[in-house]
Design a protein around this motif. Structure first.
Motif, short mmCIF file in Angstrom:
data_model
loop_
_atom_site.label_atom_id
_atom_site.label_comp_id
_atom_site.label_asym_id
_atom_site.label_seq_id
_atom_site.Cartn_x
_atom_site.Cartn_y
_atom_site.Cartn_z
N SER A 43 0.79 -1.23 0.00
CA SER A 43 0.00 0.00 0.00
C SER A 43 0.82 1.28 0.00
CB SER A 43 -0.92 0.03 1.23
OG SER A 43 -1.74 -1.09 1.27
N ALA A 44 2.09 1.18 -0.29
CA ALA A 44 2.95 2.38 -0.23
C ALA A 44 2.39 3.46 -1.16
CB ALA A 44 4.37 2.03 -0.61
N PRO A 45 2.47 4.72 -0.82
CA PRO A 45 3.04 5.25 0.42
C PRO A 45 2.04 5.14 1.57
CG PRO A 45 2.33 7.06 -0.96
CD PRO A 45 2.06 5.79 -1.73
N LEU A 46 2.56 4.79 2.72
CA LEU A 46 1.77 4.59 3.92
C LEU A 46 2.23 5.57 4.98
CD1 LEU A 46 -0.36 2.50 5.00
CD2 LEU A 46 1.56 1.27 5.98
N MET A 47 1.29 6.15 5.73
CA MET A 47 1.66 7.05 6.82
C MET A 47 1.87 6.22 8.09
SD MET A 47 -0.75 10.40 6.31
CE MET A 47 -2.26 9.54 6.74
N LEU A 48 2.97 6.48 8.77
CA LEU A 48 3.28 5.79 10.01
C LEU A 48 3.44 6.82 11.13
CD1 LEU A 48 6.00 3.31 8.70
CD2 LEU A 48 3.57 2.83 9.09
N GLU A 49 2.89 6.52 12.28
CA GLU A 49 3.08 7.37 13.46
C GLU A 49 4.06 6.67 14.38
OE1 GLU A 49 0.63 9.00 17.30
OE2 GLU A 49 -0.47 8.66 15.44
N MET A 50 5.12 7.38 14.76
CA MET A 50 6.16 6.79 15.60
C MET A 50 6.18 7.45 16.97
SD MET A 50 9.28 6.52 12.92
CE MET A 50 8.94 6.04 11.25
N THR A 51 6.28 6.63 18.01
CA THR A 51 6.51 7.12 19.36
C THR A 51 8.01 7.06 19.58
OG1 THR A 51 4.38 6.26 20.08
CG2 THR A 51 6.00 6.77 21.80
N THR A 52 8.60 8.20 19.91
CA THR A 52 10.05 8.27 20.05
C THR A 52 10.44 8.86 21.40
OG1 THR A 52 10.17 10.48 19.07
CG2 THR A 52 10.33 8.62 17.56
N SER A 53 11.70 8.68 21.74
CA SER A 53 12.26 9.32 22.93
C SER A 53 13.66 9.81 22.57
CB SER A 53 12.29 8.36 24.12
OG SER A 53 13.02 7.21 23.81
N PRO A 54 13.98 11.04 22.98
CA PRO A 54 15.28 11.61 22.61
C PRO A 54 16.42 10.97 23.40
CG PRO A 54 14.10 13.13 24.04
CD PRO A 54 13.18 11.98 23.76
N LEU A 55 17.55 10.83 22.74
CA LEU A 55 18.77 10.38 23.40
C LEU A 55 19.73 11.57 23.52
CD1 LEU A 55 19.93 7.79 24.56
CD2 LEU A 55 20.97 7.34 22.36
N THR A 56 19.82 12.34 22.43
CA THR A 56 20.57 13.60 22.41
C THR A 56 19.74 14.58 21.59
OG1 THR A 56 21.81 13.20 20.37
CG2 THR A 56 22.77 12.32 22.43
N GLU A 57 20.31 15.74 21.26
CA GLU A 57 19.58 16.71 20.43
C GLU A 57 19.31 16.17 19.03
OE1 GLU A 57 21.16 20.61 20.16
OE2 GLU A 57 21.08 20.95 22.31
N THR A 58 20.15 15.27 18.54
CA THR A 58 20.02 14.80 17.16
C THR A 58 19.79 13.29 17.03
OG1 THR A 58 22.42 14.57 16.96
CG2 THR A 58 21.46 16.67 16.25
N ILE A 59 19.78 12.57 18.13
CA ILE A 59 19.60 11.12 18.08
C ILE A 59 18.38 10.75 18.92
CG2 ILE A 59 20.62 8.87 18.63
CD1 ILE A 59 23.36 10.17 18.26
N PHE A 60 17.54 9.85 18.39
CA PHE A 60 16.35 9.42 19.12
C PHE A 60 16.14 7.91 18.97
CE2 PHE A 60 15.11 10.82 14.90
CZ PHE A 60 14.26 9.83 14.46
N ARG A 61 15.35 7.37 19.85
CA ARG A 61 14.97 5.96 19.81
C ARG A 61 13.50 5.86 19.41
NH1 ARG A 61 19.70 5.29 19.34
NH2 ARG A 61 21.09 4.78 21.02
N VAL A 62 13.17 4.84 18.63
CA VAL A 62 11.79 4.60 18.23
C VAL A 62 11.25 3.48 19.12
CG1 VAL A 62 10.24 3.96 16.35
CG2 VAL A 62 12.32 5.27 15.86
N ARG A 63 10.15 3.77 19.81
CA ARG A 63 9.57 2.80 20.75
C ARG A 63 8.35 2.07 20.19
NH1 ARG A 63 12.35 2.59 25.15
NH2 ARG A 63 13.64 4.36 25.73
N SER A 64 7.63 2.71 19.26
CA SER A 64 6.49 2.03 18.64
C SER A 64 6.17 2.70 17.30
CB SER A 64 5.26 2.04 19.55
OG SER A 64 4.76 3.35 19.68
N VAL A 65 5.52 1.94 16.44
CA VAL A 65 5.10 2.43 15.13
C VAL A 65 3.69 1.93 14.88
CG1 VAL A 65 5.54 2.38 12.64
CG2 VAL A 65 7.46 2.40 14.22
N GLU A 66 2.82 2.84 14.46
CA GLU A 66 1.43 2.49 14.15
C GLU A 66 1.09 2.91 12.73
OE1 GLU A 66 -0.41 0.59 16.08
OE2 GLU A 66 1.20 0.61 17.57
N ASP A 67 0.25 2.15 12.10
CA ASP A 67 -0.25 2.42 10.75
C ASP A 67 -1.33 3.49 10.84
OD1 ASP A 67 -1.49 2.37 8.28
OD2 ASP A 67 -2.24 0.33 8.49
#
Length: 74
Positions: A43-67
Motif C-alpha cells: 500500500s505504499a506510500p503509507l503514513m506511520l506514526e512513531m513514538t520516540t524518545s530523545p537520546l541527544t539533540e540529534t539522536i532518538f529511539r523509536v519505541r512504537s510504530v502504528e499504521d
C-alpha cells in the motif's frame, strides 16, 4: 527509512529502532512487525506514526510504530 531484518535487537527490548536528525534529512533504522512491512509493500506510500524518545539533540529511539493509513497524494 531503512528496514532492519526481523530479529534485529537494539539496546533495550522496548526499542524497535533508532534515528538521527541531520541538517538536510532524517534517517531512521527500524525493525517492524511483519504486518506493517506487508502494508508498506502492498500500500505504499503509507503514513506511520512513531513514538520516540530523545537520546541527544540529534539522536532518538523509536519505541512504537502504528499504521495511520494510506498517505494522501501530493
Amino acid at each position: 527509512m531503512f528496514l532492519s531484518p526481523p530479529g534485529t535487537h537494539f539496546e533495550e527490548d522496548s526499542i524497535i529502532g533508532s534515528g538521527r536528525i541531520y541538517d538536510d534529512r532524517v534517517e531512521i533504522d527500524l525493525c517492524l512487525r511483519s504486518d506493517l512491512v506487508a502494508k508498506l509493500v502492498d500500500s505504499a506510500p503509507l503514513m506511520l506514526e512513531m513514538t520516540t524518545s530523545p537520546l541527544t539533540e540529534t539522536i532518538f529511539r523509536v519505541r512504537s510504530v502504528e499504521d495511520c493509513g494510506k498517505a494522501p497524494e501530493i
